[in-house]
Motif scaffolding. Structure first.
Motif, PDB file in Angstrom:
ATOM      1  N   LYS A   1      -7.593   5.570 -10.947  1.00 46.36           N
ATOM      2  CA  LYS A   1      -6.641   6.113  -9.569  1.00 46.36           C
ATOM      3  C   LYS A   1      -6.341   5.507  -8.775  1.00 46.36           C
ATOM      4  O   LYS A   1      -5.285   4.913  -8.732  1.00 46.36           O
ATOM      5  N   ALA A   2      -6.908   4.286  -8.007  1.00 46.41           N
ATOM      6  CA  ALA A   2      -6.206   3.684  -7.137  1.00 46.41           C
ATOM      7  C   ALA A   2      -5.472   2.859  -7.154  1.00 46.41           C
ATOM      8  O   ALA A   2      -4.475   2.208  -6.273  1.00 46.41           O
ATOM      9  N   PHE A   3      -6.307   1.453  -8.068  1.00 47.83           N
ATOM     10  CA  PHE A   3      -5.697   0.953  -8.535  1.00 47.83           C
ATOM     11  C   PHE A   3      -4.333   0.613  -9.690  1.00 47.83           C
ATOM     12  O   PHE A   3      -3.469   0.183  -9.087  1.00 47.83           O
ATOM     13  N   CYS A   4      -4.433   2.081 -10.151  1.00 46.68           N
ATOM     14  CA  CYS A   4      -3.232   2.372 -10.675  1.00 46.68           C
ATOM     15  C   CYS A   4      -1.813   3.430  -9.767  1.00 46.68           C
ATOM     16  O   CYS A   4      -1.340   2.731 -10.430  1.00 46.68           O
ATOM     17  N   LEU A   5      -2.220   3.718  -9.163  1.00 41.26           N
ATOM     18  CA  LEU A   5      -0.946   4.421  -8.077  1.00 41.26           C
ATOM     19  C   LEU A   5      -0.842   3.297  -7.014  1.00 41.26           C
ATOM     20  O   LEU A   5      -0.010   3.070  -5.913  1.00 41.26           O
ATOM     21  N   ALA A   6      -1.183   2.084  -6.491  1.00 41.60           N
ATOM     22  CA  ALA A   6      -0.789   0.452  -5.977  1.00 41.60           C
ATOM     23  C   ALA A   6       0.046   0.352  -6.352  1.00 41.60           C
ATOM     24  O   ALA A   6       0.403  -0.257  -5.958  1.00 41.60           O
ATOM     25  N   LEU A   7       0.416  -0.250  -8.218  1.00 45.30           N
ATOM     26  CA  LEU A   7       1.407  -0.703  -8.600  1.00 45.30           C
ATOM     27  C   LEU A   7       2.969  -0.097  -8.698  1.00 45.30           C
ATOM     28  O   LEU A   7       2.919   1.370  -9.137  1.00 45.30           O
ATOM     29  N   ASN A   8       3.692  -0.729  -7.473  1.00 46.97           N
ATOM     30  CA  ASN A   8       5.048   0.058  -7.990  1.00 46.97           C
ATOM     31  C   ASN A   8       5.537  -0.778  -9.216  1.00 46.97           C
ATOM     32  O   ASN A   8       6.272  -2.136  -9.795  1.00 46.97           O
ATOM     33  N   ARG A   9       5.598   0.360 -10.213  1.00 46.02           N
ATOM     34  CA  ARG A   9       5.934  -0.162 -11.108  1.00 46.02           C
ATOM     35  C   ARG A   9       7.612  -0.457 -11.194  1.00 46.02           C
ATOM     36  O   ARG A   9       8.692  -1.812 -11.981  1.00 46.02           O
ATOM     37  N   ASP A  10       8.956   0.365 -10.719  1.00 47.74           N
ATOM     38  CA  ASP A  10       9.946   0.038 -10.418  1.00 47.74           C
ATOM     39  C   ASP A  10       9.906  -1.907  -9.485  1.00 47.74           C
ATOM     40  O   ASP A  10      11.126  -2.756 -10.779  1.00 47.74           O
ATOM     41  N   GLN A  11       9.841  -2.261  -9.099  1.00 44.00           N
ATOM     42  CA  GLN A  11       9.906  -3.290  -8.137  1.00 44.00           C
ATOM     43  C   GLN A  11       9.045  -4.407  -8.863  1.00 44.00           C
ATOM     44  O   GLN A  11       9.675  -5.114  -9.138  1.00 44.00           O
TER      45      GLN A  11
ATOM     46  N   THR B   1       7.073   6.313 -11.457  1.00 42.09           N
ATOM     47  CA  THR B   1       6.636   5.014 -11.710  1.00 42.09           C
ATOM     48  C   THR B   1       6.211   4.037  -9.835  1.00 42.09           C
ATOM     49  O   THR B   1       6.337   2.817 -10.511  1.00 42.09           O
ATOM     50  N   ALA B   2       7.350   4.877  -8.775  1.00 38.18           N
ATOM     51  CA  ALA B   2       6.956   3.479  -8.737  1.00 38.18           C
ATOM     52  C   ALA B   2       5.786   3.383  -7.109  1.00 38.18           C
ATOM     53  O   ALA B   2       5.434   2.951  -6.554  1.00 38.18           O
ATOM     54  N   GLY B   3       4.493   4.286  -8.169  1.00 38.76           N
ATOM     55  CA  GLY B   3       3.288   4.635  -7.677  1.00 38.76           C
ATOM     56  C   GLY B   3       3.268   5.558  -6.187  1.00 38.76           C
ATOM     57  O   GLY B   3       4.469   5.649  -5.760  1.00 38.76           O
ATOM     58  N   ASP B   4       1.820   4.984  -5.832  1.00 42.49           N
ATOM     59  CA  ASP B   4       2.247   6.377  -4.411  1.00 42.49           C
ATOM     60  C   ASP B   4       0.311   5.730  -3.615  1.00 42.49           C
ATOM     61  O   ASP B   4      -0.254   5.919  -3.637  1.00 42.49           O
ATOM     62  N   PRO B   5       1.170   4.145  -2.664  1.00 45.68           N
ATOM     63  CA  PRO B   5       0.422   3.948  -2.045  1.00 45.68           C
ATOM     64  C   PRO B   5      -0.634   4.655  -0.951  1.00 45.68           C
ATOM     65  O   PRO B   5      -1.824   4.071  -1.342  1.00 45.68           O
ATOM     66  N   ALA B   6      -0.465   5.376  -0.584  1.00 41.86           N
ATOM     67  CA  ALA B   6      -0.959   6.547  -0.130  1.00 41.86           C
ATOM     68  C   ALA B   6      -1.831   7.022   0.065  1.00 41.86           C
ATOM     69  O   ALA B   6      -3.435   6.740   0.326  1.00 41.86           O
TER      70      ALA B   6
ATOM     71  N   TYR C   1       0.317  -8.202  -9.558  1.00 42.31           N
ATOM     72  CA  TYR C   1      -1.012  -7.395  -8.786  1.00 42.31           C
ATOM     73  C   TYR C   1      -2.245  -7.844  -8.108  1.00 42.31           C
ATOM     74  O   TYR C   1      -2.585  -6.692  -6.884  1.00 42.31           O
ATOM     75  N   GLN C   2      -2.757  -8.820  -8.062  1.00 41.41           N
ATOM     76  CA  GLN C   2      -3.598  -9.325  -6.840  1.00 41.41           C
ATOM     77  C   GLN C   2      -3.435  -9.227  -5.456  1.00 41.41           C
ATOM     78  O   GLN C   2      -4.327  -8.523  -5.157  1.00 41.41           O
ATOM     79  N   ALA C   3      -2.244  -9.746  -5.489  1.00 35.77           N
ATOM     80  CA  ALA C   3      -2.007  -9.318  -4.248  1.00 35.77           C
ATOM     81  C   ALA C   3      -1.756  -7.579  -3.982  1.00 35.77           C
ATOM     82  O   ALA C   3      -2.051  -7.658  -2.500  1.00 35.77           O
ATOM     83  N   THR C   4      -0.913  -7.110  -4.268  1.00 36.74           N
ATOM     84  CA  THR C   4      -0.684  -5.752  -4.205  1.00 36.74           C
ATOM     85  C   THR C   4      -2.304  -5.083  -3.938  1.00 36.74           C
ATOM     86  O   THR C   4      -2.534  -4.487  -2.851  1.00 36.74           O
ATOM     87  N   TRP C   5      -3.745  -4.810  -4.190  1.00 37.63           N
ATOM     88  CA  TRP C   5      -4.007  -4.798  -4.732  1.00 37.63           C
ATOM     89  C   TRP C   5      -5.396  -4.832  -3.598  1.00 37.63           C
ATOM     90  O   TRP C   5      -5.523  -4.516  -3.237  1.00 37.63           O
ATOM     91  N   LYS C   6      -5.127  -6.839  -3.603  1.00 32.46           N
ATOM     92  CA  LYS C   6      -5.648  -7.054  -1.986  1.00 32.46           C
ATOM     93  C   LYS C   6      -5.118  -7.158  -0.691  1.00 32.46           C
ATOM     94  O   LYS C   6      -6.235  -6.349   0.390  1.00 32.46           O
TER      95      LYS C   6
END
Length: 593
Positions: A356-366, A402-407, A446-451
């Motif tokens: 869930k963490a890795f998936c919700l972190a990604l902003n599909r729209d962006q 689809t923008a995800g939920d980073p929080a 993806y890598q930059a977002t997760w890091k």
């Protein structure tokens, strides 16, 4: 298998193992006004070979499973059924069928007066021989073609004894084992009655739709040579026989292969012995020329510089903006999805909070705008728009946009760290295809977002060759990778049960959602059209559970773009998935221009 070369995309490159031929126009005779028709009815097309060469992979119905050959194969070899513009099964080489034995037996009554392009009559036994050939262990086709769909009883509705034949022994072209042929076993032709009976291990909703695949077509036995080679044509040496004679040979479709130089030219002409002509149908095109290129860039350049081309097989992403202003620009919702796959058997992705963490972190729209230039559709769906069973009510995990939920992503990650009790976080390797620039950019994003959100995670990128990715995907050993799927046939089973049911051959990432399994199994077994709404509801529920449990992380559904001259009539690519439906050739023509 459906376990081997299925259509898939690691790192975003979609390889289609099976596609669908959809009806963009009616099935009657050509309706174009004669006063509007051009004198020259040659249809000249640019085409992507898909393999990096100026050729297509094959025209053998037993092995044709990707986009470079499927449309052409379905023009040369008539399948038992086809689909209309609404993805409903309609008759084609079979004029009708009955379902018996509680959905486990199908009896197809074939169209009368069928003939191969050289005039040789087509019999029910030709269909049976062709299907049987695909399971024969001497060919190896069952690990490569669409017959893999019907061989494994554990994966769905297999043809009875297909696994036994495929698992038999081949020595010097001779099969030995408990079952040496399916003809008159579970594939039963009756030439006098013009019927073909096929027996399955269990009822399944998708059987008829899957009969649209080249698997169900008849290949002329004599096209393989005389005497028939021991490998039944697996060496491809026979394929040039398709062009021999005044009207070619090998297939019984609307067209025959008139020229194939394996270096950019594959031309088709109307089959004068096609059964449809005897029923009053007609074809306006005098020739359909597939001019094959190595990439979308080269073929699009050819389309722009040569106005005789009627169609461009795709538009490069970086030229979409300019193309949208052209009168011949067109687009369609492709029956495809792209996801990020997590291997459930490898830490840390054996933990739901991590997925869930890795998936919700990604902003599909962006990501769609910045990397893909708006070429895809950000989505949580596993079943794409246009596919029967598409759920307009589907939500992302925890209802995320689809923008995800980073929080929430950061909170799930924090919850996971607590379970480690100070132990180091397992390293994470993201695999992608080194040959694609857009794949590289997405992987890096993806890598930059997760890091950024998960500084404790050591996320690295593995730039491996496509062949290596295929091996790790089929071997269920890839840890984290981009994965895409394009429709084989118009049924949600192809996007759900086939991929995500626990233990399914194509469950490449080892997902395990028991509640979804139960729903998918129940839906798969419903074959009665009167219960179709119930079946779709079950698939919708299963899809939501798969998304909630992050079987994979959905990212985008497909969108495709092309250009087709305004003087081409018939709507060849109007239908979802962009295929050239055979019946459209009955109303299509080149208008004066």
């Amino acid at each position: 298998m459906r376990l081997g070369n299925r259509k898939f995309s690691v790192a975003g490159l979609v390889v289609m193992l099976g596609t669908i031929a959809l009806l963009a126009a009616g099935c009657g005779t050509n309706s174009g006004p004669s006063s509007d028709k051009a004198k020259d009815q040659t249809l000249k097309l640019t085409w992507n070979g898909g393999g990096g060469t100026r050729d297509i992979t094959t025209l053998d119905p037993a092995e044709c499973y990707d986009s470079s050959c499927m449309n052409i194969s379905n023009m040369v070899f008539d399948t038992l059924v086809t689909l209309d513009k609404d993805n409903k099964v309609i008759p084609w080489a079979a004029k009708s069928w009955t379902i018996q034995d509680s959905g486990k037996t199908y009896v197809f009554t074939l169209q009368p007066n069928q003939a191969f392009s050289d005039g040789t009559p087509v019999k029910a036994s030709d269909f049976a021989w062709s299907m049987d050939r695909q399971f024969n262990p001497c060919t190896g086709f069952v690990n490569e073609g669409t017959s893999s769909l019907f061989v494994n009883p554990a994966a769905g509705a297999a043809i009875v004894d297909a696994d036994k034949l495929a698992g038999a022994t081949c020595k010097n072209g001779v099969v030995s084992g408990a079952v040496t042929t399916l003809v008159n076993d579970s594939i039963i032709p009756d030439d006098s009655a013009n019927t073909l009976t096929i027996k399955f291990t269990q009822p399944a909703s998708y059987v008829l739709a899957a009969m649209n695949l080249p698997f169900s077509a008849a290949l002329e036995k004599s096209a393989l040579g005389s005497p028939t080679p021991a490998d039944l044509g697996h060496d491809f040496a026979w394929r040039d026989n398709l062009t021999k004679g005044a009207t070619g040979m090998g297939g019984s479709g609307m067209f025959y292969v008139s020229q194939w130089d394996h270096n950019g030219k594959l031309y088709l002409k109307p089959n004068p012995n096609w059964w449809g002509l005897k029923q009053g149908k007609s074809i306006s095109f005098s020739e359909v020329q597939f001019n094959i290129f190595t990439s979308s860039d080269t073929l699009y350049q050819a389309y722009q510089s040569d106005t005789s081309y009627a169609y461009s097989d795709g538009i490069p992403v970086d030229q979409l903006a300019a193309a949208k202003g052209q009168p011949d620009y067109k687009s369609y919702d492709r029956l495809s999805v792209e996801t990020v796959g997590f291997n459930w058997k490898v830490a840390p992705f054996d933990n739901l909070n991590v997925r869930k963490a890795f998936c919700l972190a990604l902003n599909r729209d962006q990501l769609n705008q910045s990397v893909l230039k708006g070429a895809s559709v950000p989505s949580w769906h596993l079943v794409p728009p246009g596919m029967p069973g598409y759920s307009s009510n589907l939500q992302g995990p925890d209802g995320a946009p689809t923008a995800g939920d980073p929080a929430k992503a950061k909170q799930y990650w924090a919850d996971y760290l607590k379970t480690l009790n100070g132990k180091p976080v397992p390293s994470v390797t993201l695999s992608f295809n080194v040959a694609s620039n857009s794949q590289k950019q997405l992987a890096e994003a993806y890598q930059a977002t997760w890091k950024q959100l998960f500084p404790e995670a050591n996320v690295t990128i593995s730039t491996v060759a496509w062949a290596t990715q295929v091996q790790t995907l089929f071997g269920h050993t890839m840890q984290l990778g981009r994965f895409g799927w394009l429709a084989d046939y118009a049924d949600p089973q192809d996007f759900l049960s086939l991929i995500y049911e626990t233990g399914a051959p194509n469950d490449y990432f080892n997902a395990n959602v028991p509640d979804a399994d139960a729903l998918m199994k129940q839906a798969d077994a419903i074959y009665d059209p009167a219960q179709d709404s119930q079946r779709m509801s079950l698939y919708n529920q299963a899809e939501q559970k798969l998304v909630d449990n992050v079987a994979v992380c959905p990212m985008f559904t497909g969108k495709a773009y092309y250009r087709e001259r305004t003087w081409v009539k018939g709507g060849f690519v109007k239908a979802t998935n962009g295929n050239f439906p055979n019946p459209a050739f009955l109303t299509g023509y080149v208008a004066k221009h």
